[in-house]
Design an enzyme around this catalytic site. Structure first.
Site, short mmCIF file in Angstrom:
data_model
loop_
_atom_site.label_atom_id
_atom_site.label_comp_id
_atom_site.label_asym_id
_atom_site.label_seq_id
_atom_site.Cartn_x
_atom_site.Cartn_y
_atom_site.Cartn_z
N HIS A 275 0.58 5.30 1.22
CA HIS A 275 0.17 6.31 2.28
C HIS A 275 0.05 7.51 1.22
O HIS A 275 1.09 7.92 0.90
CB HIS A 275 0.96 6.25 3.32
CG HIS A 275 0.68 5.23 4.45
ND1 HIS A 275 -0.21 4.94 5.49
CD2 HIS A 275 1.70 4.13 4.37
CE1 HIS A 275 0.33 3.81 5.94
NE2 HIS A 275 1.24 3.48 5.42
N HIS B 21 0.65 -1.31 0.00
CA HIS B 21 -0.01 -0.16 -0.07
C HIS B 21 0.85 1.10 0.05
O HIS B 21 2.00 1.24 0.46
CB HIS B 21 -0.84 0.08 1.22
CG HIS B 21 -0.25 -0.21 2.43
ND1 HIS B 21 0.11 -1.55 2.87
CD2 HIS B 21 0.20 0.68 3.35
CE1 HIS B 21 0.77 -1.27 4.23
NE2 HIS B 21 0.71 0.07 4.45
P1 AMP Z 1 1.75 0.48 7.45
O1 AMP Z 1 2.17 0.38 8.66
O2 AMP Z 1 2.56 1.17 6.45
O3 AMP Z 1 1.74 -1.34 7.06
O4 AMP Z 1 0.11 0.95 7.29
C1 AMP Z 1 -1.00 0.33 7.58
C2 AMP Z 1 -1.95 1.24 7.50
O5 AMP Z 1 -3.11 0.56 7.60
C3 AMP Z 1 -2.10 2.07 8.96
O6 AMP Z 1 -2.12 3.35 8.74
C4 AMP Z 1 -3.51 1.41 9.57
O7 AMP Z 1 -4.26 2.33 10.06
C5 AMP Z 1 -4.31 1.10 8.24
N1 AMP Z 1 -5.20 0.30 8.21
C6 AMP Z 1 -5.00 -1.03 8.87
N2 AMP Z 1 -6.22 -1.83 8.75
C7 AMP Z 1 -7.01 -0.93 8.28
C8 AMP Z 1 -8.47 -1.04 7.80
N3 AMP Z 1 -9.21 -2.12 7.98
N4 AMP Z 1 -9.00 -0.08 7.02
C9 AMP Z 1 -8.28 1.03 6.92
N5 AMP Z 1 -6.98 1.25 7.14
C10 AMP Z 1 -6.31 0.40 7.76
#
Ligand code: AMP
Ligand code: ZN
Length: 145
Positions: free
Chosen positions: A103, A101
């Site tokens: 950001h 993903h």
């Molecule tokens: P990372 O730490 O770069 O893997 O980012 C993962 C991101 O996914 C974090 O900012 C979380 O807040 C977000 N996240 C986790 N689960 C969900 C979800 N079900 N819906 C939307 N965002 C999510």
């Protein structure tokens, strides 16, 4: 990891909820459930790839292209001071969801945001689902068509 174990695969399949703002054949953009700032959203490939090392560069490019499109919308709709496009590969790099993903992270002057963006202010309204939904609708309007 199988798709059934992956929250972002579940979101892409429509079996888990998200505040979606944009999708095309290969990518999906939705609001981060735990935003570091207003307008913080994520762009994913619909297919499961753990991170950049697990995917063809061309697919990374496809996701990046959608991230750029979403960043333009966030910039126009929310007028932040700046935007970080950031992406973690592996737990050591801070990746907590093992489905690639990008950001799209609006920045505010003086937000003092660390790049691991842990902040001890959980009463802030940016966590409010209604507040997130309102921003999502503004971004959907910009990305429509
Ligand atoms: P990372 O730490 O770069 O893997 O980012 C993962 C991101 O996914 C974090 O900012 C979380 O807040 C977000 N996240 C986790 N689960 C969900 C979800 N079900 N819906 C939307 N965002 C999510
Ligand atoms: Zn997945």
């Amino acid at each position: 990891m199988s798709a059934s174990d992956c929250i972002f695969c579940q979101i892409a399949a429509g079996t888990a909820a998200c505040e979606e703002i944009y999708q095309d054949d290969a990518t999906l953009a939705f609001m981060d459930i735990n935003p570091a700032n207003d307008g913080h959203c994520l762009v994913i490939p619909k297919a499961h790839f753990e991170n950049v090392f697990d995917m063809p560069p061309s697919v990374f490019g496809t996701v990046a292209s959608t991230a750029a499109k979403v960043a333009h919308a966030v910039n126009e709709v929310l007028r932040p001071g700046g935007i970080n496009l950031t992406q973690a590969n592996g737990k050591t790099a801070g990746q907590s969801v093992l489905h690639m993903h990008i950001h799209v992270l609006p920045r505010r002057a003086g937000d003092n945001l660390l790049m691991n963006w842990s902040r001890d202010d959980s009463s802030d309204r940016r966590f409010d689902p209604g507040h997130i939904a309102e921003i999502a609708e503004r971004l959907r309007s910009r990305l429509r068509g």
